[in-house]
Design a protein around this motif. Structure first.
Motif, PDB file in Angstrom:
ATOM      1  N   CYS A 348       0.858  -1.190   0.000  1.00  0.00           N
ATOM      2  CA  CYS A 348       0.000   0.000   0.000  1.00  0.00           C
ATOM      3  C   CYS A 348       0.890   1.235   0.000  1.00  0.00           C
ATOM      4  O   CYS A 348       1.700   1.418   0.909  1.00  0.00           O
ATOM      5  CB  CYS A 348      -0.918   0.014   1.223  1.00  0.00           C
ATOM      6  SG  CYS A 348      -1.976   1.480   1.311  1.00  0.00           S
ATOM      7  N   ARG A 363      -5.529  -2.223   3.490  1.00  0.00           N
ATOM      8  CA  ARG A 363      -5.330  -2.269   2.037  1.00  0.00           C
ATOM      9  C   ARG A 363      -4.158  -3.182   1.681  1.00  0.00           C
ATOM     10  O   ARG A 363      -4.246  -3.958   0.717  1.00  0.00           O
ATOM     11  CB  ARG A 363      -5.076  -0.857   1.503  1.00  0.00           C
ATOM     12  CG  ARG A 363      -6.307   0.048   1.494  1.00  0.00           C
ATOM     13  CD  ARG A 363      -5.907   1.485   1.167  1.00  0.00           C
ATOM     14  NE  ARG A 363      -7.054   2.376   1.175  1.00  0.00           N
ATOM     15  CZ  ARG A 363      -7.758   2.725   0.091  1.00  0.00           C
ATOM     16  NH1 ARG A 363      -7.424   2.238  -1.084  1.00  0.00           N
ATOM     17  NH2 ARG A 363      -8.774   3.558   0.199  1.00  0.00           N
ATOM     18  N   ALA A 382      -1.862  -2.385  -3.796  1.00  0.00           N
ATOM     19  CA  ALA A 382      -3.269  -2.117  -3.519  1.00  0.00           C
ATOM     20  C   ALA A 382      -3.779  -1.003  -4.422  1.00  0.00           C
ATOM     21  O   ALA A 382      -3.033  -0.107  -4.819  1.00  0.00           O
ATOM     22  CB  ALA A 382      -3.440  -1.723  -2.053  1.00  0.00           C
TER      23      ALA A 382
END
Length: 398
Positions: A348, A363, A382
């Protein structure tokens, strides 16, 4: 923990009261310097006042023709503490604090001896008590360490007997009575000074032990007991710091959620001890793969998280994820070849709108699961919303 916390605390030398550990001695002097400075200044001012008050005795006990010489001796002795008051506001005082204070006591003692040598013998009972006061002053007031005070008072006692017993030939019974009170003052003041300094140093040791113990438990509460890596609580704190920093400078940051593939099989087949050893090896490899400014944390079981700070571009996170996978593919010590260990990594990147620590981890976790349910032994970025500056980060895979 340190030797202090483990009970092997560095002892004090019996006579000098110095710590055997030079670093501990240096720390003690550094931490007590401000108290020594304040105490020394106060003692000098009070000592100068007392020195001047003793001059009132001259009105009745010093012949008029000798008063100027007596005051010359007194004012000469007062020059040393006056100079030291000025020096105490400079860096030179800290380097040689004990020697400066020692000089004040030496000047005061020789000044008293010089004054008394000019007083008629029948009036000496009014002046030699000042030597008794000086004894307590050196041991218990000015802030001198015990060995220095003992050395000064021994020197002054020897000088006193040399001047009045040899040069001025005081009657033996008078000199002996003076010695009785001066030596008694040394015994009382010296014992008190010794015990006070010893207790102060022992208290300092105890405070250091408690400080080490608190630091140990604090570190223990923020680190994984098996691998020594930061735990979830410390990771959250580092992520909070990264959020604040990236909002300020808009530097790209990366969070990598790492889940080991095949760990459960190794743990079940080879035992928990081998599993623990494997986790320690993985922790070391992850730590060796990142920069010192980055954070590697174990957040539970076979899950790890890497916080990569201040990236130049998105390509940096691709290179880091590939490097982590490559290092984790290398054979692990003690693990048979059939039991291969791999990893799935979710990435992420931030900053992005409405980001939070929980959202970043979530995420990255979801991206990791996409890898785990697909081919494994890979990484995935992500999907992110555009950041506040209008730039969007493109999701990608290895």
């Amino acid at each position: 923990m340190s030797a202090i916390t483990q009970g092997a605390s560095p002892p004090l030398r019996r006579f000098s009261l110095r710590f055997c550990d030079p670093q501990l001695e240096h720390a003690y002097r550094r931490e007590t310097f401000s108290r020594t400075l304040i105490q020394g200044r106060a003692a000098i001012l009070v000592g100068m006042l007392v020195y001047l008050l003793c001059g009132l005795l001259d009105i009745w006990h010093v012949p008029p023709e000798a008063r100027w010489d007596v005051w010359q001796s007194r004012l000469t002795a007062l020059m040393v503490p006056s100079l030291l008051l000025v020096v105490s506001f400079t860096a030179a005082f800290q380097r040689l604090a004990q020697w400066w204070l020692l000089a004040v006591c030496v000047a005061a003692g020789f000044g008293l001896i010089a004054i008394q040598s000019q007083v008629p013998l029948e009036n000496t009972p009014y002046y030699y008590p000042a030597m008794v006061m000086l004894t307590f002053y050196t041991y218990n007031f000015i802030g001198l360490r015990f060995p220095y005070a003992l050395g000064i008072d021994a020197l002054l006692l020897a000088t006193y007997n040399l001047v009045f017993g040899v040069l001025l030939d005081y009657p033996a019974h008078i000199l002996f009575s003076h010695n009785v009170f001066i030596v008694s003052a040394n015994l009382i003041g010296g014992t008190t000074g010794y015990l006070v300094e010893r207790q102060g140093r022992q208290l300092f040791l105890r405070e250091k032990e408690l400080e080490e113990e608190r630091r140990f438990h604090r570190e223990r509460s923020l680190h994984d007991p098996l691998t020594g890596l930061p735990n979830r609580e410390l990771l959250y704190d580092r992520l909070e710091q990264a959020l604040v920093a990236c909002q300020r400078n808009q530097m790209l940051q990366g969070g990598l959620f790492i889940d080991l593939d095949g760990f459960k099989q190794i743990n079940d087949r080879l035992g928990h001890r081998m599993g623990d050893n494997l986790l320690e090896q993985v922790a070391q490899r992850l730590t060796d793969s990142v920069r010192k400014t980055d954070t590697v944390a174990r957040i539970g079981g076979d899950e790890f998280f890497v916080l990569a700070r201040d990236l130049d571009s998105e390509q940096d996170i691709h290179r880091l994820a590939s490097k982590l996978l490559e290092n984790l593919r290398l054979p692990l010590a003690g693990v048979p070849a059939p039991f291969a260990l791999r990893a799935s990594i979710g990435v992420c990147l931030f900053p992005y709108p409405d980001m939070s620590v929980n959202d970043i981890i979530h995420r990255a976790d979801m991206a990791m699961y996409r890898v785990k349910t697909a081919e494994k032994d890979s990484y995935c970025l992500a999907e992110l919303k555009p950041c506040q500056s209008g730039t969007s980060y493109r999701p990608g895979t290895a």
